[in-house]
Each structure stands twice: as C-alpha cells, then as structure tokens.
Design an enzyme around this catalytic site. Structure first.
Site, PDB file in Angstrom:
ATOM      1  N   LYS A 116       0.725  -1.135   0.029  1.00 49.12           N
ATOM      2  CA  LYS A 116      -0.018   0.060  -0.242  1.00 49.12           C
ATOM      3  C   LYS A 116       0.770   1.327   0.123  1.00 49.12           C
ATOM      4  O   LYS A 116       0.416   2.336  -0.556  1.00 49.12           O
ATOM      5  CB  LYS A 116      -0.906   0.073   1.165  1.00 49.12           C
ATOM      6  CG  LYS A 116      -2.066  -1.235   1.071  1.00 49.12           C
ATOM      7  CD  LYS A 116      -3.301  -0.745   2.186  1.00 49.12           C
ATOM      8  CE  LYS A 116      -4.203  -1.724   1.900  1.00 49.12           C
ATOM      9  NZ  LYS A 116      -5.477  -1.465   2.786  1.00 49.12           N
ATOM     10  N   GLU A 200      -2.487   7.143   8.237  1.00 49.72           N
ATOM     11  CA  GLU A 200      -3.229   8.163   7.407  1.00 49.72           C
ATOM     12  C   GLU A 200      -4.198   9.163   8.123  1.00 49.72           C
ATOM     13  O   GLU A 200      -4.217   8.767   9.617  1.00 49.72           O
ATOM     14  CB  GLU A 200      -4.046   7.471   6.560  1.00 49.72           C
ATOM     15  CG  GLU A 200      -3.595   6.847   5.254  1.00 49.72           C
ATOM     16  CD  GLU A 200      -4.592   6.081   4.261  1.00 49.72           C
ATOM     17  OE1 GLU A 200      -5.776   6.037   4.829  1.00 49.72           O
ATOM     18  OE2 GLU A 200      -4.243   5.369   3.443  1.00 49.72           O
ATOM     19  N   HIS A 235     -15.675  -2.002   8.488  1.00 47.88           N
ATOM     20  CA  HIS A 235     -14.792  -1.554   7.275  1.00 47.88           C
ATOM     21  C   HIS A 235     -14.787  -2.367   6.258  1.00 47.88           C
ATOM     22  O   HIS A 235     -13.680  -2.485   5.379  1.00 47.88           O
ATOM     23  CB  HIS A 235     -13.270  -1.498   7.626  1.00 47.88           C
ATOM     24  CG  HIS A 235     -12.915  -0.426   8.686  1.00 47.88           C
ATOM     25  ND1 HIS A 235     -13.502   1.113   8.756  1.00 47.88           N
ATOM     26  CD2 HIS A 235     -12.350  -0.392   9.988  1.00 47.88           C
ATOM     27  CE1 HIS A 235     -13.288   1.627   9.792  1.00 47.88           C
ATOM     28  NE2 HIS A 235     -12.405   0.843  10.598  1.00 47.88           N
ATOM     29  N   ARG A 292      -7.724  -7.267  -9.264  1.00 47.36           N
ATOM     30  CA  ARG A 292      -8.409  -8.680  -9.499  1.00 47.36           C
ATOM     31  C   ARG A 292      -9.900  -8.241  -9.610  1.00 47.36           C
ATOM     32  O   ARG A 292     -10.357  -6.986  -9.730  1.00 47.36           O
ATOM     33  CB  ARG A 292      -8.442  -9.307  -8.153  1.00 47.36           C
ATOM     34  CG  ARG A 292      -8.830  -8.827  -7.165  1.00 47.36           C
ATOM     35  CD  ARG A 292      -9.120  -9.550  -5.735  1.00 47.36           C
ATOM     36  NE  ARG A 292      -8.983  -8.764  -4.788  1.00 47.36           N
ATOM     37  CZ  ARG A 292     -10.199  -8.195  -4.107  1.00 47.36           C
ATOM     38  NH1 ARG A 292     -11.168  -8.313  -4.698  1.00 47.36           N
ATOM     39  NH2 ARG A 292     -10.279  -7.623  -2.943  1.00 47.36           N
TER      40      ARG A 292
HETATM   41  P1  ADP Z   1      -8.551  -2.973   3.562  1.00 40.67           P
HETATM   42  O1  ADP Z   1      -7.554  -2.996   2.354  1.00 40.67           O
HETATM   43  O2  ADP Z   1      -8.047  -3.593   4.723  1.00 40.67           O
HETATM   44  O3  ADP Z   1      -9.881  -3.480   3.298  1.00 40.67           O
HETATM   45  P2  ADP Z   1      -8.823  -0.135   3.293  1.00 40.67           P
HETATM   46  O4  ADP Z   1      -7.727   0.946   2.939  1.00 40.67           O
HETATM   47  O5  ADP Z   1      -9.551  -0.500   1.648  1.00 40.67           O
HETATM   48  O6  ADP Z   1      -8.587  -1.501   3.970  1.00 40.67           O
HETATM   49  O7  ADP Z   1      -9.984   0.560   3.795  1.00 40.67           O
HETATM   50  C1  ADP Z   1     -11.185  -0.103   4.147  1.00 40.67           C
HETATM   51  C2  ADP Z   1     -12.478   0.956   4.745  1.00 40.67           C
HETATM   52  O8  ADP Z   1     -11.801   1.679   6.018  1.00 40.67           O
HETATM   53  C3  ADP Z   1     -12.504   1.939   3.799  1.00 40.67           C
HETATM   54  O9  ADP Z   1     -13.670   1.717   2.819  1.00 40.67           O
HETATM   55  C4  ADP Z   1     -13.035   2.974   4.837  1.00 40.67           C
HETATM   56  O10 ADP Z   1     -14.529   2.870   5.312  1.00 40.67           O
HETATM   57  C5  ADP Z   1     -12.123   2.959   5.925  1.00 40.67           C
HETATM   58  N1  ADP Z   1     -10.973   3.635   5.710  1.00 40.67           N
HETATM   59  C6  ADP Z   1      -9.805   3.613   5.610  1.00 40.67           C
HETATM   60  N2  ADP Z   1      -8.862   4.705   5.454  1.00 40.67           N
HETATM   61  C7  ADP Z   1      -9.674   5.412   5.877  1.00 40.67           C
HETATM   62  C8  ADP Z   1      -9.361   6.893   6.143  1.00 40.67           C
HETATM   63  N3  ADP Z   1      -8.199   7.365   6.114  1.00 40.67           N
HETATM   64  N4  ADP Z   1     -10.282   7.796   6.620  1.00 40.67           N
HETATM   65  C9  ADP Z   1     -11.573   7.372   6.723  1.00 40.67           C
HETATM   66  N5  ADP Z   1     -11.908   6.020   6.567  1.00 40.67           N
HETATM   67  C10 ADP Z   1     -10.953   5.081   6.279  1.00 40.67           C
END
Ligand code: ADP
Length: 501
Positions: A116, A200, A235, A292
C-alpha cells in the site's frame, strides 16, 4: 485461444466464472478441498480436481497443487477469482513460468499495488491525490508517535501489507496511540507476516467510491464508472450500489480519468478497481487498487451490460478491448446485498451449518450469484458469504423497492443469515434518500440491531397470529384445500412482516 480454464477458487465466484466460460464455449476445471466435495462449483465444472484437506492453507492457497491440477487436466489458463491467490504476485509468476495463462495483471503490477505504501508513492507521482499521511513504512514506535502527532488526530494506522480490514486501528487521542500502534503491528504480523505500518489522516465522514477499469495489452484502458460501497460493517462492504447517490457527471469524468491514470502508471492489464475515499466537499483520495475481480462487480455489469469475466478472458487471450470509453454509460441503477451465513445480532458471528430449506428470489431485474442449495452444509473453513443478491431497475427508488421485495422472498432455514439485517438497511430513510457515509451502520445501530421499536406487544402479536391462522384456514376451506396446502413459510413470513410494519 483459451479453450480450457482452471478456476483457482471455490463457492459463488467459481460458479460465476464457470457461467461465463460456458457461454464462451470454454471448458472448465474446478479444484476442491475435502469440505467442498459437494459444492456447486464442483458440479457445474466440466472437470474437477481434489486438491487436499479443508483448510485453505492446505488446498486453495497451495500454489503448486493448483498448478499441478492445471497441468494434469491440460488447462491453458487459470482464473484466480478474488481472495485466495488472486493478488499473489509469486503465483502469477509461477503460473506464467509454466506456460499457462494467468487471467490477471503482471506479477509486477500486483506487487506494486499490493504494497500500500508503494502504491501511494506511485499514485502521487501519477497525479492521483492520496489520503494525507506517511510516505514510508514505519517500524519504529517512537517515530510513529511523532508522525501521528504531526498529522493530527484522528488518524488511522494501517498495515503496509494489509487487506480485509486487518491491522487497522483508529486513534482519536494521544493516550490511545501507543496501544493502538502495538495492536495494529501484532495483528499485521499475525495476518501478513509483516509488522510494518503506515499512518493516514482519518477522514471523518467519507464515502468509499471505487472505479472499475479494464485494460488490454495494447495500451487501451477504459473505466466502467463508479460503485458506491459506503455501507460497511467493520470496514468491510455489505451493500453496494451504482451510480453513487453523491456522484456528479463532472466528478465521474474527473475520477474516471484519475482511475485510468492510476492503472496506466503500473502498466495494468485486465480488470482492476481503484478505490477512493470522497469527503463531504467531494474531494477524493486514492485508497488502494485491487488487482483482480471484485465481489461487487455484478452491479457494474447490470448498468453497463458488460460481462466483466468475459472481458478478463478476452484480454488474457491478447484481444483488444471491444469497447471505447464513449461506448460505456450507466443505464438505470443497481444494488447488491451480500448474504452472509452469520448472526448480525451476535457481532456478525459466522453461522455455518446445513441449509434445511432455501427459496431464492426471482423476477424482473433480480440476479442471485450463489452456490448453496437445499441440504448443503456450509463449511466452517471459508468466508461465510453464501450469495449476492443484485437488483436492477430504471431508477434508484425502483431498485430499492425491488431489493426490498427480493429480500422478502429470500428464505433460508437451518442457519442464521444477514437477510433480516439487510431488510432493515433498505428501510432506513437515510439509505432510501441516499444520505449516508461509511458510518451508516454505527449511526443507525438502534434501528439495525435488536427488536424493532414498533413490534406489537405480546398480546397483540398473539391476536394477530390467531387471526392470520383463522384467515388462512377459512381461505383454504373456501378454495377446497386443506390448511396444509398453504405453505408454512408464507405464513411465517407474513407474521414477520406484520410485526415489522
Ligand atoms: P482494507 O484493504 O483492509 O479493506 P482499506 O484501506 O481498503 O482497507 O479501507 C477499508 C475501509 O476503511 C474504507 O472503505 C473506509 O471505510 C475505512 N478507511 C480506510 N482508510 C480511511 C481513512 N483514512 N479515513 C476514513 N476511513 C478510512
């Protein structure tokens, strides 16, 4: 020319891929573990190869076993589906080294986007905005604490190698920082074997909006518009829709172009998804790329009419994209609900077991992608998602009422499912009005969990049930049937509906 595909997956996605293959006249090979002997994907495929014990670490995740199965059956391509080995760069490489086509991007693209932090760096260089935060992996606690302070609360700590919501921790104040950092790192180590994290800024009320892209090996890349995936639990997505209720024509064009730039920056090939977070002011930030097919791909298929699995196969065969960007538009509205064998009332605990009875919804604009049937035992070893219910209609309102109707027809006995929970989501005014963000489930806990406010008192319920039984009996007598001819589940459903209204 691809003539035979081995599907390195199981369950609904394996069935989904087999369906497209059959329509293309391509033969299919299923692989299965001990627990999956009776799975529908094994029955549907032309051939099936047993690859070992039930735990996925001894079957679906063993690269060598999958490749051997492809060689033994003479498959000329492997489709990885989602999950398992689908984003494993080493697997893609091994498959290709054996002279077998891997239906997906190059190992290099998977590697670049799989980490990432490297993905964030590449996106910044490509002019795609990323969520504000660190640019490098952090392995030192003191440094991490300093960075958290600099970014400013709230922040989210994430595993660099993360996915599936694992290794993610929210921090609202300084006193929580060290504990959150340590638990994020230990979860990351346990899940991915790598405890590096990055930090982040936590956006307070974002939308999760992602763009589907298709890229061929001749340099053509198109996007197939967005999917709104903000209805999440822990999430993780549970309901998705397209178009997004907050999307504008202008923003779609701009984000679509950024998604294409993101794919181009890693020489992408195949179907991929660029995930963004979008804030209240419609500022958007790159979150990650999934290299994917996504679980929620059917809603894009419903509104664009493009079969994404067929396109993946055509691209992997070296064909040029059959569509130009101007050929793609969204016709109507689509919603997907993920049906899980789990108990929402018990912290979404998985609920495996035997399906005693099942009736799936049908009718205009209704699609179910599933793999279970009456008498099937849902194994404990895998993800508890049993099907996806997708509705399509000309308007968003009609897609919602069609979903409400379809969830009402969905009947599964023997295990707990998320069906009733999804019905409640579909009735909450903020969902119906399209006014929601990623906190929707937390914000509506009272309405989504526990008994409904408007459930009648016990005595009222007894009266209602007695009245309905009387009506059922008198109707059936009038029609010359015995009361047994009225389906029991229909009565149960009506009772349930009465208590819910
Ligand atoms: P993973 O790959 O583990 O599923 P992601 O980075 O895709 O994690 O994030 C999954 C979810 O977490 C997002 O859809 C959102 O709801 C929440 N999220 C992730 N990063 C943030 C952020 N910086 N601020 C707010 N919500 C976040």
């Amino acid at each position: 020319m691809i003539t035979k595909i081995l599907i390195a997956n199981r369950g609904e996605i394996a069935v989904r891929i087999i369906r497209s293959c059959r329509e293309m006249g391509i033969r299919t090979v299923a692989v299965f573990s001990d627990a999956d002997r009776k799975s529908l994907h094994v029955r549907y495929a032309d051939e099936a190869v047993h690859i070992g014990p039930s735990p996925s670490t001894e079957s679906y995740l063993v690269k060598e076993k999958i490749i051997k199965a492809a060689k033994v059956t003479g498959a000329d391509a492997i489709h990885p589906g989602y999950g398992f080995l689908s984003e494993n760069a080493e697997f893609a490489e091994l498959v290709r080294n054996e002279g077998i086509i891997f239906i997906g991007p190059s190992a290099e693209s998977i590697r670049l986007m799989g980490d990432k932090i490297s993905a964030r760096r590449i996106m910044t260089k490509a002019g795609v905005p990323v969520v504000p935060g660190t640019r490098r992996k952090i392995t030192d606690d003191d440094k991490a604490l300093k960075v958290i302070k600099r970014i400013g609360y709230p922040v989210i700590i994430k595993a660099s190698a993360g996915g599936g919501g694992k290794g993610m921790r929210l921090v609202y104040k300084e006193s929580e920082s060290l504990k959150a950092l340590k638990s994020a790192r230990s979860e990351a180590k346990a899940s991915f074997g790598d405890d590096a994290v990055y930090i982040e800024k936590y956006l307070t009320s974002p939308h999760h909006i992602e763009f589907q892209v298709l890229a061929d090996r001749h340099g053509n890349i198109i996007h197939l518009c967005e999917r709104e995936c903000s209805i999440q639990r822990r999430h993780q997505k549970i309901v998705e829709e397209t178009p997004s209720p907050v999307m504008t024509e202008e923003l779609r064009k701009e984000m679509g172009e950024k998604a294409i730039a993101a794919a181009r920056s890693v020489n992408y090939e195949g179907a991929g998804t660029i995930e963004f977070l979008v804030d209240d002011n419609l500022n958007y930030y790159f979150l990650e790329m999934n290299t994917r097919l996504q679980v929620e791909h059917p809603i894009t298929e419903s509104v664009t009419g493009v079969d994404l699995v067929k396109e993946q196969i055509r691209i992997a065969s070296g064909e040029k994209l059959a569509y130009r960007q101007e050929d793609i538009y969204q016709d109507g509205h689509a919603i997907e609900c993920r049906i899980y064998a789990e108990d929402p009332e018990n912290n979404f605990m998985p609920s495996p077991g035997i399906i005693k009875k099942i009736t799936e919804p049908m009718g205009l604009g209704v699609r179910t992608d599933g793999y279970v049937y009456e008498g099937y035992e849902i194994p404990v070893h895998y993800d508890p998602m049993i099907s996806k219910l997708i509705t399509w209609a000309k308007t968003r309102n009609e897609a919602i009422t069609r979903m409400q109707r379809s969830l009402g027809e969905y009947y599964i006995m023997g295990i707990r499912t998320s069906i009733d929970f999804l019905k409640r989501i579909m009735e909450i005014p903020e969902f119906v009005n399209g006014q929601y963000d990623t906190h929707f489930i937390d914000n509506h806990r009272k309405k989504l969990f526990g008994p409904c406010d408007d459930v009648p008192e016990i005595e009222d319920m007894a009266m209602i049930v007695a009245f309905m039984e009387f009506m059922e009996n008198s109707n059936s007598k009038k029609n010359g049937f015995t009361s047994q001819s009225v389906s029991n589940w229909k009565i149960q459903n009506r009772k349930k509906n009465l208590t819910r209204q």
